[in-house]
Design a protein around this motif. Structure first.
Motif, short mmCIF file in Angstrom:
data_model
loop_
_atom_site.label_atom_id
_atom_site.label_comp_id
_atom_site.label_asym_id
_atom_site.label_seq_id
_atom_site.Cartn_x
_atom_site.Cartn_y
_atom_site.Cartn_z
N GLY A 119 43.94 99.86 55.39
CA GLY A 119 45.00 100.75 55.85
C GLY A 119 44.72 101.20 57.27
O GLY A 119 43.56 101.30 57.70
N LEU A 120 45.79 101.46 58.01
CA LEU A 120 45.67 101.80 59.43
C LEU A 120 44.84 103.06 59.65
O LEU A 120 43.98 103.10 60.52
CB LEU A 120 47.06 101.94 60.05
CG LEU A 120 47.09 102.20 61.55
CD1 LEU A 120 46.39 101.08 62.32
CD2 LEU A 120 48.52 102.37 62.04
N ALA A 121 45.09 104.11 58.85
CA ALA A 121 44.37 105.37 59.05
C ALA A 121 42.87 105.17 58.86
O ALA A 121 42.05 105.72 59.62
CB ALA A 121 44.89 106.43 58.09
N THR A 122 42.47 104.38 57.88
CA THR A 122 41.05 104.11 57.62
C THR A 122 40.43 103.32 58.77
O THR A 122 39.31 103.62 59.21
CB THR A 122 40.88 103.37 56.28
OG1 THR A 122 41.42 104.18 55.24
CG2 THR A 122 39.43 103.05 55.99
N VAL A 123 41.15 102.31 59.26
CA VAL A 123 40.64 101.51 60.39
C VAL A 123 40.50 102.38 61.63
O VAL A 123 39.48 102.33 62.32
CB VAL A 123 41.56 100.29 60.65
CG1 VAL A 123 41.24 99.63 61.98
CG2 VAL A 123 41.44 99.28 59.52
N GLN A 124 41.49 103.20 61.90
CA GLN A 124 41.42 104.08 63.08
C GLN A 124 40.25 105.06 62.96
O GLN A 124 39.52 105.27 63.93
CB GLN A 124 42.73 104.84 63.25
CG GLN A 124 43.86 103.97 63.74
CD GLN A 124 45.20 104.69 63.76
OE1 GLN A 124 45.46 105.58 62.94
NE2 GLN A 124 46.06 104.30 64.69
N ALA A 125 40.06 105.64 61.78
CA ALA A 125 38.97 106.59 61.59
C ALA A 125 37.61 105.91 61.75
O ALA A 125 36.70 106.46 62.38
CB ALA A 125 39.08 107.25 60.21
N ALA A 126 37.46 104.71 61.20
CA ALA A 126 36.19 103.97 61.31
C ALA A 126 35.92 103.57 62.76
O ALA A 126 34.78 103.65 63.24
CB ALA A 126 36.22 102.74 60.41
N ALA A 127 36.95 103.14 63.48
CA ALA A 127 36.80 102.76 64.88
C ALA A 127 36.43 103.98 65.73
O ALA A 127 35.51 103.92 66.55
CB ALA A 127 38.08 102.11 65.40
N GLU A 128 37.12 105.09 65.51
CA GLU A 128 36.82 106.31 66.26
C GLU A 128 35.40 106.79 65.99
O GLU A 128 34.65 107.11 66.92
CB GLU A 128 37.82 107.41 65.91
CG GLU A 128 37.61 108.68 66.70
CD GLU A 128 38.68 109.72 66.45
OE1 GLU A 128 38.77 110.65 67.29
OE2 GLU A 128 39.40 109.65 65.44
N LYS A 129 34.99 106.83 64.73
CA LYS A 129 33.63 107.26 64.38
C LYS A 129 32.59 106.32 64.99
O LYS A 129 31.59 106.76 65.56
CB LYS A 129 33.45 107.34 62.87
CG LYS A 129 32.06 107.81 62.45
CD LYS A 129 31.94 107.97 60.97
CE LYS A 129 30.58 108.45 60.50
NZ LYS A 129 29.48 108.50 61.37
N GLY A 130 32.83 105.01 64.87
CA GLY A 130 31.89 104.03 65.42
C GLY A 130 31.73 104.19 66.92
O GLY A 130 30.61 104.13 67.44
N CYS A 131 32.83 104.39 67.62
CA CYS A 131 32.77 104.56 69.08
C CYS A 131 32.11 105.88 69.46
O CYS A 131 31.25 105.92 70.36
CB CYS A 131 34.16 104.45 69.68
SG CYS A 131 34.85 102.78 69.67
N THR A 132 32.46 106.95 68.78
CA THR A 132 31.88 108.26 69.08
C THR A 132 30.38 108.25 68.81
O THR A 132 29.59 108.74 69.63
CB THR A 132 32.58 109.36 68.25
OG1 THR A 132 33.98 109.34 68.56
CG2 THR A 132 32.02 110.73 68.56
N ASP A 133 29.97 107.67 67.68
CA ASP A 133 28.54 107.59 67.35
C ASP A 133 27.78 106.78 68.40
O ASP A 133 26.68 107.15 68.82
CB ASP A 133 28.33 106.96 65.97
CG ASP A 133 28.77 107.88 64.83
OD1 ASP A 133 29.09 109.07 65.08
OD2 ASP A 133 28.83 107.39 63.68
N ARG A 134 28.34 105.68 68.84
CA ARG A 134 27.69 104.83 69.85
C ARG A 134 27.62 105.53 71.20
O ARG A 134 26.65 105.38 71.94
CB ARG A 134 28.41 103.48 69.95
CG ARG A 134 28.07 102.56 68.78
CD ARG A 134 29.06 101.40 68.66
NE ARG A 134 28.66 100.46 67.62
CZ ARG A 134 28.85 100.65 66.32
NH1 ARG A 134 29.45 101.77 65.88
NH2 ARG A 134 28.47 99.75 65.44
#
Length: 158
Positions: free
Chosen positions: A105-120
């Motif tokens: 789902g789009l919301a899950t993909v967006q949340a995972a991408a945002e978290k991955g980028c912020t963590d990095r």
């Protein structure tokens, strides 16, 4: 009694064949254009891997250190890249893959991408020169069904 089909004069037959040939050539030409567009090569780079000029590429061709001309909301099929010594719309600081599996789902993909980028961004202890935001490019459902799991993280000036 069985009806017989009318006899087609040779002139019309030749026109029909010519029409089919022209249509076939047109379809092949459009197919070739689509193929070339979808297999676009890497942007032009120097020996150190830096982009050498302003050009357009596919988002999946971006590398850490690349600078983009601008970032826009919405689906991105092509993106402008340029040397980083010019004013730009953002710089790639990380590229990673989201986990395989069915489309979450789009919301899950967006949340995972945002978290991955912020963590990095935090892990790299990066600091922006001026007020900036973390921006990310993530897969959409159509790309996901074709195996696209790539996420590209950028720091973009406000």
């Amino acid at each position: 009694m069985k009806p017989t089909p009318p006899h087609q004069p040779p002139k019309r037959k030749n026109l029909a064949v010519a029409g089919l040939v022209i249509t076939g050539v047109g379809v092949l030409g459009l197919g070739l254009i689509g193929f070339v567009a979808s297999t676009r090569s890497e942007p032009d780079r120097d020996a150190s891997g830096q982009v050498t000029s302003k050009q357009t590429t596919r988002p999946e061709k971006l590398r850490v250190g690349d600078c983009v001309t601008e970032l826009r909301e919405g689906e991105v099929k092509d993106i402008g890249v340029q040397p980083c010594d010019q004013p730009n719309g953002g710089k790639v600081f990380a590229v990673f893959e989201l986990p395989a599996g069915a489309w979450p789902g789009l919301a899950t993909v967006q949340a995972a991408a945002e978290k991955g980028c912020t963590d990095r961004f935090k892990a790299a202890k990066l600091k922006a020169d001026k007020p900036s935001d973390v921006f990310f490019l993530h897969p959409v459902e159509d790309g996901w069904t074709h195996g696209d799991r790539g996420t590209t993280c950028l720091i973009a000036p406000k």
